[in-house]
Enzyme design. Sequence first.
Site, PDB file in Angstrom:
ATOM      1  N   LYS A 110       0.835  -1.199   0.000  1.00  0.00           N
ATOM      2  CA  LYS A 110       0.000   0.000   0.000  1.00  0.00           C
ATOM      3  C   LYS A 110       0.870   1.250   0.000  1.00  0.00           C
ATOM      4  O   LYS A 110       1.899   1.299   0.672  1.00  0.00           O
ATOM      5  CB  LYS A 110      -0.912   0.005   1.235  1.00  0.00           C
ATOM      6  CG  LYS A 110      -2.020  -1.041   1.175  1.00  0.00           C
ATOM      7  CD  LYS A 110      -2.933  -0.909   2.371  1.00  0.00           C
ATOM      8  CE  LYS A 110      -4.097  -1.874   2.274  1.00  0.00           C
ATOM      9  NZ  LYS A 110      -5.010  -1.763   3.421  1.00  0.00           N
ATOM     10  N   TYR A 151      -4.553 -10.710  15.094  1.00  0.00           N
ATOM     11  CA  TYR A 151      -4.338 -12.159  15.010  1.00  0.00           C
ATOM     12  C   TYR A 151      -4.176 -12.802  16.376  1.00  0.00           C
ATOM     13  O   TYR A 151      -4.301 -14.018  16.508  1.00  0.00           O
ATOM     14  CB  TYR A 151      -3.117 -12.458  14.115  1.00  0.00           C
ATOM     15  CG  TYR A 151      -3.358 -12.033  12.698  1.00  0.00           C
ATOM     16  CD1 TYR A 151      -4.186 -12.776  11.858  1.00  0.00           C
ATOM     17  CD2 TYR A 151      -2.814 -10.852  12.203  1.00  0.00           C
ATOM     18  CE1 TYR A 151      -4.450 -12.370  10.567  1.00  0.00           C
ATOM     19  CE2 TYR A 151      -3.078 -10.438  10.907  1.00  0.00           C
ATOM     20  CZ  TYR A 151      -3.893 -11.198  10.100  1.00  0.00           C
ATOM     21  OH  TYR A 151      -4.166 -10.786   8.820  1.00  0.00           O
ATOM     22  N   ARG A 178      -3.799 -14.792   3.249  1.00  0.00           N
ATOM     23  CA  ARG A 178      -2.940 -13.871   4.014  1.00  0.00           C
ATOM     24  C   ARG A 178      -3.248 -13.978   5.506  1.00  0.00           C
ATOM     25  O   ARG A 178      -2.330 -14.049   6.337  1.00  0.00           O
ATOM     26  CB  ARG A 178      -3.186 -12.447   3.507  1.00  0.00           C
ATOM     27  CG  ARG A 178      -2.430 -11.337   4.221  1.00  0.00           C
ATOM     28  CD  ARG A 178      -2.652 -10.043   3.447  1.00  0.00           C
ATOM     29  NE  ARG A 178      -2.343  -8.840   4.204  1.00  0.00           N
ATOM     30  CZ  ARG A 178      -1.127  -8.281   4.280  1.00  0.00           C
ATOM     31  NH1 ARG A 178      -0.104  -8.855   3.672  1.00  0.00           N
ATOM     32  NH2 ARG A 178      -0.932  -7.165   4.960  1.00  0.00           N
ATOM     33  N   HIS A 235      -7.508 -12.837   0.292  1.00  0.00           N
ATOM     34  CA  HIS A 235      -7.072 -12.307   1.589  1.00  0.00           C
ATOM     35  C   HIS A 235      -7.130 -13.372   2.685  1.00  0.00           C
ATOM     36  O   HIS A 235      -6.418 -13.264   3.691  1.00  0.00           O
ATOM     37  CB  HIS A 235      -7.937 -11.109   1.974  1.00  0.00           C
ATOM     38  CG  HIS A 235      -7.157  -9.987   2.575  1.00  0.00           C
ATOM     39  ND1 HIS A 235      -6.222  -9.247   1.878  1.00  0.00           N
ATOM     40  CD2 HIS A 235      -7.148  -9.473   3.832  1.00  0.00           C
ATOM     41  CE1 HIS A 235      -5.696  -8.337   2.668  1.00  0.00           C
ATOM     42  NE2 HIS A 235      -6.230  -8.455   3.858  1.00  0.00           N
TER      43      HIS A 235
END
Length: 298
Positions: free
Chosen positions: A172, A279, A247, A244
Amino acid sequence: MNWQQAIQDYQNYLKIERGLSKNSITNYTMDLQKLAGYLEELEIGEKPEKIDKDTVQQFIYDLAKTVNPRTQARIISGLKGFFNYLIFEDYREDNPMELIETPKIGRKLPDTLSVDEINDLINAIDLSKPEGERNRAILETLYGCGLRVSELINLKLSDLYFDEDFIKVTGKGNKQRFVPISDFNKKYINLYRNQVRVHLPIHKEHQDFVFLNRRGKQLTRAMIFTIIKQLAEQIGLKKSISPHTFRHSFATHLLENGADLRAIQQMLGHESITTTEVYMHVNRVHLSKVLNEFHPRK
């Protein structure tokens, strides 16, 4: 200044000054066009430099009836950024979004796949077809390196530093980082490169992209989504997954196996550790097992 001109100028600012991705710029543009369309529909002639807080507050109030809190929060954030840009460019002296509160949405925990589910998806790939080797390399790279889909489709041959066990990833805001890559992952990329990619009629402007379609052009985001969706249907996977998801699974499985959170942050390219900390909440059962197994007061 009319709305379309203001939006065009803001797009150029986001691209040139902020270095945002095409997808991010598209999302910001759509949110601004929602506001512009709202004003046009109600025949409110307030221009970007003159619109007041009461008008934007009514827009947000009406918007809340049709979108979920997460989308509402994103639009509010985007509009605040737009009006801050107008202040920066001396078109306005105030931000009409300043007192508008963002709805509390909480943290959305990412969906993940188990190792068995990832293996099932990869094993479902038809390797008898030329795109089979490519699709296997794609899934192994998404899961093996934790890439965003935009990072995957923009990965270049010149970004592969296999002798050093790294790949260079452009994330990004055009920020670059080096991500480690395993011998296992390198093997499948090399199989695709040496057995399939070399036989493609590659277009000159796409020669450096790693993953190509049958016509020798760079793959699109939509194509990666389609590949994964079709594989999920093949194995009867009930979860709603996307690129995603690989990921998220990459980060979750590293954490579960004892990886350092800071290392995961660097590999994912998160600016803030708080983004990576989500996470920590994904698998509470696993964390309870760790506590019960390793704490002296078990």
